[in-house]
Write a protein that holds these residues in place. Sequence first.
Motif, mmCIF file in Angstrom:
data_model
loop_
_atom_site.group_PDB
_atom_site.id
_atom_site.type_symbol
_atom_site.label_atom_id
_atom_site.label_comp_id
_atom_site.label_asym_id
_atom_site.label_seq_id
_atom_site.Cartn_x
_atom_site.Cartn_y
_atom_site.Cartn_z
ATOM 1 N N SER A 288 6.856 -4.771 -8.754
ATOM 2 C CA SER A 288 6.851 -3.960 -9.963
ATOM 3 C C SER A 288 8.227 -3.914 -10.620
ATOM 4 O O SER A 288 8.338 -3.552 -11.783
ATOM 5 C CB SER A 288 6.338 -2.555 -9.656
ATOM 6 O OG SER A 288 7.000 -2.028 -8.534
ATOM 7 N N SER B 110 2.893 -5.258 -7.320
ATOM 8 C CA SER B 110 1.982 -4.992 -8.441
ATOM 9 C C SER B 110 0.789 -5.940 -8.418
ATOM 10 O O SER B 110 -0.294 -5.589 -8.866
ATOM 11 C CB SER B 110 2.716 -5.073 -9.777
ATOM 12 O OG SER B 110 3.176 -6.382 -10.018
ATOM 13 N N GLY C 291 12.635 -4.193 -6.474
ATOM 14 C CA GLY C 291 11.518 -4.224 -5.539
ATOM 15 C C GLY C 291 11.302 -5.621 -4.984
ATOM 16 O O GLY C 291 10.988 -5.790 -3.804
ATOM 17 N N HIS D 256 -5.143 -8.287 -1.992
ATOM 18 C CA HIS D 256 -4.732 -6.952 -1.566
ATOM 19 C C HIS D 256 -3.502 -7.046 -0.668
ATOM 20 O O HIS D 256 -3.498 -7.796 0.306
ATOM 21 C CB HIS D 256 -5.863 -6.247 -0.805
ATOM 22 C CG HIS D 256 -7.115 -6.126 -1.604
ATOM 23 N ND1 HIS D 256 -7.265 -5.202 -2.603
ATOM 24 C CD2 HIS D 256 -8.270 -6.844 -1.569
ATOM 25 C CE1 HIS D 256 -8.457 -5.342 -3.151
ATOM 26 N NE2 HIS D 256 -9.081 -6.337 -2.543
ATOM 27 N N ALA E 7 4.075 -0.493 4.811
ATOM 28 C CA ALA E 7 3.385 0.410 3.881
ATOM 29 C C ALA E 7 4.256 0.711 2.662
ATOM 30 O O ALA E 7 3.761 0.745 1.529
ATOM 31 C CB ALA E 7 3.002 1.702 4.591
ATOM 32 N N SER E 8 5.557 0.914 2.873
ATOM 33 C CA SER E 8 6.436 1.194 1.734
ATOM 34 C C SER E 8 6.627 -0.046 0.863
ATOM 35 O O SER E 8 6.774 0.062 -0.344
ATOM 36 C CB SER E 8 7.786 1.732 2.208
ATOM 37 O OG SER E 8 8.449 0.779 3.013
ATOM 38 N N ASP E 9 6.595 -1.246 1.492
ATOM 39 C CA ASP E 9 6.690 -2.482 0.715
ATOM 40 C C ASP E 9 5.459 -2.677 -0.163
ATOM 41 O O ASP E 9 5.562 -3.134 -1.298
ATOM 42 C CB ASP E 9 6.822 -3.701 1.636
ATOM 43 C CG ASP E 9 8.178 -3.790 2.302
ATOM 44 O OD1 ASP E 9 9.155 -3.259 1.750
ATOM 45 O OD2 ASP E 9 8.249 -4.386 3.393
ATOM 46 N N ARG E 10 4.306 -2.336 0.371
ATOM 47 C CA ARG E 10 3.053 -2.525 -0.366
ATOM 48 C C ARG E 10 3.033 -1.744 -1.670
ATOM 49 O O ARG E 10 2.397 -2.151 -2.637
ATOM 50 C CB ARG E 10 1.864 -2.127 0.500
ATOM 51 C CG ARG E 10 1.634 -3.078 1.640
ATOM 52 C CD ARG E 10 0.427 -2.678 2.485
ATOM 53 N NE ARG E 10 0.501 -3.365 3.748
ATOM 54 C CZ ARG E 10 0.536 -2.775 4.929
ATOM 55 N NH1 ARG E 10 0.474 -1.464 5.023
ATOM 56 N NH2 ARG E 10 0.628 -3.489 6.021
ATOM 57 N N GLU E 11 3.741 -0.625 -1.706
ATOM 58 C CA GLU E 11 3.807 0.181 -2.922
ATOM 59 C C GLU E 11 4.605 -0.523 -4.018
ATOM 60 O O GLU E 11 4.431 -0.230 -5.193
ATOM 61 C CB GLU E 11 4.427 1.544 -2.617
ATOM 62 C CG GLU E 11 3.566 2.410 -1.733
ATOM 63 C CD GLU E 11 4.258 3.698 -1.308
ATOM 64 O OE1 GLU E 11 5.378 3.972 -1.768
ATOM 65 O OE2 GLU E 11 3.654 4.428 -0.506
ATOM 66 N N LYS E 12 5.463 -1.450 -3.636
ATOM 67 C CA LYS E 12 6.294 -2.187 -4.596
ATOM 68 C C LYS E 12 5.583 -3.405 -5.160
ATOM 69 O O LYS E 12 6.073 -4.030 -6.084
ATOM 70 C CB LYS E 12 7.602 -2.620 -3.918
ATOM 71 C CG LYS E 12 8.439 -1.455 -3.452
ATOM 72 C CD LYS E 12 9.600 -1.914 -2.618
ATOM 73 C CE LYS E 12 10.328 -0.693 -2.028
ATOM 74 N NZ LYS E 12 11.304 -1.076 -1.042
ATOM 75 N N ASP F 5 -2.490 -5.056 1.484
ATOM 76 C CA ASP F 5 -2.798 -4.580 2.844
ATOM 77 C C ASP F 5 -3.149 -5.729 3.789
ATOM 78 O O ASP F 5 -2.948 -5.621 4.998
ATOM 79 C CB ASP F 5 -3.980 -3.604 2.822
ATOM 80 C CG ASP F 5 -3.684 -2.325 2.078
ATOM 81 O OD1 ASP F 5 -2.503 -2.073 1.786
ATOM 82 O OD2 ASP F 5 -4.636 -1.581 1.798
#
Length: 174
Positions: free
Chosen positions: A103, A83, A107, A67, A76-81, A69
Amino acid sequence: MERRTKNRETGRKRWRNRIALFLAAIVAAALLQPLQVWAAGTGCKELCMAALKAAGGAENLKYQSEHADDFGGFSASDREKVSSIMYVCDEKEAYSLCVARASSKSGAADLLKSLKAYKSNNSNSGYLSDYSKTEQKVFKNAICGKKGKYVWYIAMSTGKSANKKGQTALKKKL
């Protein structure tokens, strides 16, 4: 009459050829699909294990996570990138190894910037006062890198050479 029979036979041959070609294309696609899956089969976990084996220090590790996290190097914005990710660390998070797949390639570039900032922050701050001299060396000799959509952070040894061995093993798998 002969001409009509000949045309029918020619038409039947065409249809047989078309059907045979269609079936051959299906068989070829079925045979090629496993090859594509095998080529793309190198995931974060396999890369992490290869780097860990080469760098050594597995006896220090207590935790593992898939994960984003759980790894403190990404915002937080990096975690969205991210996959996929594989992160292993000791109980103080000094000895750690993280391999993440972004992803997209852009990214991955952003994630690499975050990893470099994480390394810099960990090795040049008052944050280090909580750690022993050996653990401080681990932070200072950590390395991070990128290839394609993959990024990594390796802090497994007090010497850079062991960390670089892990990076070399990781790159060979990619």
